[in-house]
Each structure stands twice: as C-alpha cells, then as structure tokens.
Write a protein that holds these residues in place. Structure first.
Motif, PDB file in Angstrom:
ATOM      1  N   ASN A  83     -44.740  31.783  34.193  1.00  0.00           N
ATOM      2  CA  ASN A  83     -44.162  30.610  34.130  1.00  0.00           C
ATOM      3  C   ASN A  83     -44.999  29.637  33.985  1.00  0.00           C
ATOM      4  O   ASN A  83     -45.398  28.762  34.785  1.00  0.00           O
ATOM      5  N   SER A 137     -31.160  27.665  35.044  1.00  0.00           N
ATOM      6  CA  SER A 137     -32.451  28.438  36.592  1.00  0.00           C
ATOM      7  C   SER A 137     -33.574  28.528  35.473  1.00  0.00           C
ATOM      8  O   SER A 137     -33.692  29.234  34.024  1.00  0.00           O
ATOM      9  N   HIS A 138     -35.316  28.316  35.711  1.00  0.00           N
ATOM     10  CA  HIS A 138     -36.288  28.674  35.079  1.00  0.00           C
ATOM     11  C   HIS A 138     -36.308  29.987  34.253  1.00  0.00           C
ATOM     12  O   HIS A 138     -37.199  30.742  34.105  1.00  0.00           O
ATOM     13  N   THR A 139     -35.882  30.964  35.554  1.00  0.00           N
ATOM     14  CA  THR A 139     -35.492  32.647  35.353  1.00  0.00           C
ATOM     15  C   THR A 139     -33.964  33.107  35.221  1.00  0.00           C
ATOM     16  O   THR A 139     -32.936  32.015  35.715  1.00  0.00           O
ATOM     17  N   SER A 140     -33.726  32.962  34.172  1.00  0.00           N
ATOM     18  CA  SER A 140     -32.514  33.915  33.063  1.00  0.00           C
ATOM     19  C   SER A 140     -32.350  35.440  32.876  1.00  0.00           C
ATOM     20  O   SER A 140     -33.003  35.986  33.674  1.00  0.00           O
ATOM     21  N   THR A 189     -40.042  33.709  41.640  1.00  0.00           N
ATOM     22  CA  THR A 189     -39.470  33.030  41.572  1.00  0.00           C
ATOM     23  C   THR A 189     -39.476  31.774  43.251  1.00  0.00           C
ATOM     24  O   THR A 189     -40.048  30.747  42.498  1.00  0.00           O
ATOM     25  N   ILE A 223     -37.407  40.248  40.599  1.00  0.00           N
ATOM     26  CA  ILE A 223     -38.446  38.824  40.322  1.00  0.00           C
ATOM     27  C   ILE A 223     -37.679  37.450  40.914  1.00  0.00           C
ATOM     28  O   ILE A 223     -38.418  36.592  41.162  1.00  0.00           O
ATOM     29  N   TRP A 239     -34.225  38.097  31.437  1.00  0.00           N
ATOM     30  CA  TRP A 239     -35.152  39.436  32.090  1.00  0.00           C
ATOM     31  C   TRP A 239     -33.851  40.342  31.929  1.00  0.00           C
ATOM     32  O   TRP A 239     -33.175  40.065  32.477  1.00  0.00           O
ATOM     33  N   ILE A 254     -29.503  31.880  40.225  1.00  0.00           N
ATOM     34  CA  ILE A 254     -29.831  31.870  38.616  1.00  0.00           C
ATOM     35  C   ILE A 254     -28.919  31.249  38.098  1.00  0.00           C
ATOM     36  O   ILE A 254     -27.601  31.921  39.032  1.00  0.00           O
ATOM     37  N   MET A 288     -35.539  28.301  43.865  1.00  0.00           N
ATOM     38  CA  MET A 288     -35.146  28.330  42.533  1.00  0.00           C
ATOM     39  C   MET A 288     -35.627  27.328  41.668  1.00  0.00           C
ATOM     40  O   MET A 288     -35.099  26.164  41.999  1.00  0.00           O
ATOM     41  N   TYR A 335     -43.829  37.399  34.857  1.00  0.00           N
ATOM     42  CA  TYR A 335     -43.751  36.856  35.614  1.00  0.00           C
ATOM     43  C   TYR A 335     -44.800  35.289  35.980  1.00  0.00           C
ATOM     44  O   TYR A 335     -45.018  33.996  35.111  1.00  0.00           O
TER      45      TYR A 335
END
Length: 253
Positions: free
Chosen positions: A207, A14-17, A231, A227, A216, A44, A1, A203
């Motif tokens: 990104n 985290s770049h993905t939440s 990542t 997802i 998300w 995350i 991540m 995504y």
C-alpha cells in the motif's frame, strides 16, 4: 476503496485487484459467484485471470456477464506463436462471455516480444489491440531480467511480476522504473505464493506504492474479508511496522 490509474492506460482500477485463477479450485459455481460478488460489492473492479485456467475464466465470465461494463478484465496467454496467441484470446473471450478484454498479457515469455521479431507475437498483440478485442497489452514474468527488458522496450503498457514484502532491491528498482515511465505495475504473489501469512504486513508494504496494483489470489471468503478490511483500514507504516517487516524478510531470506 481507492481507485488509481493503471500506468498510462485509461483504466481507473481498484488499488486492490482480484486474482481469479483460484476460482477453479472452489467446490461449485455458486461458491465462486459468492466470492466474486463479495469482491465487487467491496469495491473491487479489476479482475485478473488466465487462459491456462479455463474453468476460472468460465466461472468469472458467468458471474460478471451482467456487470461487464462496470469492471475491468485482464487475462493472459503463454502461447509461443502468433496463431496460438490469437486462438487463446478467442477461447478466453468465449469463456468470459464477452467481446473484448481490457488487458491482454503475454505470460512468461522466453524473450520479450518485439516489433519485427520472427515469432510475430508483438505483431499479433498490436493487431488484436487495433481490432478492439484487446484494450491494452502487457507482459507477465517471474524473471527480473525479462521484466527489465520489458520496461526498456517501451512497447508495453503494463508489467506483472512478483512483488511483495520479501522482495529485494532489484524488484523495487523495476517498480520505480515503471513509475517513471508510466507503465502500470501489477504485483503478483503479494503473499509470496502463500509463504507469507501476515496479511496486514503484506498489505501495508504494498500500500506504500501508489503505482502498484496487487493482485490477490483469493481462495476463500475469510481471506477476501481481511483484504477488504485493510483497504478501508490500512496499517500504519510506523517504526513498529517497519521492524516487523524487516524481521519477516530476515526470517525468510
């Protein structure tokens, strides 16, 4: 991540939440706990919820109670008065089982709360931040006009608005302005409210932007697994990807 700074805040997120609002739709607390734990174990550390979905806040707080210092919590209020805003935060803190949130956001304001305004909303936000109950403040909006005014105001540390592969140049311009002004940008509706089903395209598009944190709205383990997979294995942005993304935009626009 991958972890990135949320604008000029001190939050390394985290770049993905994880958008936790859908937790209230799951059959049980146990189902919600499994999903949140899977997200956390996948790296995350940024979870976004809202006062308008108290069951989601309750379920998220129950799961994260033992790991509060390892995660960043964001919630939001659509209150139109200062007293209502303070009340909403107190109720959110109780539901989340914590004494403070890292990010507190005004949701869908009719106008941007400003210093000295009669509604007292900005003064309430500043007071809550000074008290330590709120780490940082931001605005959530679906209005491009309001979003632009938020950026111009220089008063807010984050902006959350719809941003996805279907968005046009106006939304992209706001993303770029946030980057220039060191305002954290949180992308809501990365799948355009469920219109887009192609997660790799969705995504991959998001990104490309280092300053964009997509939130998300995860509804089940299968979606979360996809997802998390991307990542670690982000789609390659080549001519074929760009062609597919453009086809998607033309189809819906």
């Amino acid at each position: 991540m991958e972890y990135v700074a949320l604008g000029g805040t001190n939050l390394l997120v985290s770049h993905t939440s994880f958008g936790a609002m859908s937790l209230s739709e799951l059959p049980s607390d146990e189902d919600a706990a499994q999903l949140v734990h899977k997200a956390y174990e996948g790296g995350i550390n940024f979870f976004d919820t809202a006062h308008s979905t108290p069951e989601s806040e309750r379920r998220l707080g129950k799961v994260l109670r033992g790991m509060r210092h390892d995660v960043f919590l964001a919630t939001k209020s659509d209150a139109k008065t200062a007293d209502g805003l303070v009340k909403d935060l107190e109720e959110s803190l109780e539901a989340l089982q914590c004494t403070n949130v890292d990010l507190f956001q005004i949701e869908n304001p009719e106008k941007v709360p400003l210093i000295g305004a009669d509604d007292g909303l900005y003064a309430a936000l500043a007071s809550l931040k000074a008290s330590g109950k709120v780490g940082h403040i931001g605005v959530v909006t679906e209005s491009l006009e309001i979003a632009s005014l938020v950026v111009d105001s220089g008063l807010y540390e984050t902006l959350q608005m719809p941003f996805n592969v279907l968005c046009g140049k106006e939304a992209l311009s706001i993303v770029e302005r946030c980057n220039d002004k060191d305002i954290g940008f949180i992308a809501m509706q990365p799948l355009c409210g469920g219109v887009v089903s192609n997660i790799p395209i969705a995504y991959g598009f998001l990104n490309q932007f280092d300053n964009v944190i997509p939130v998300w709205g995860v509804r089940n383990g299968e979606e979360l697994q996809q997802i998390l997979y991307f990542t670690e294995h982000p789609p390659i942005i080549d001519d074929a990807f760009k062609l597919e993304a453009e086809k998607l935009r033309q189809f819906f626009n």
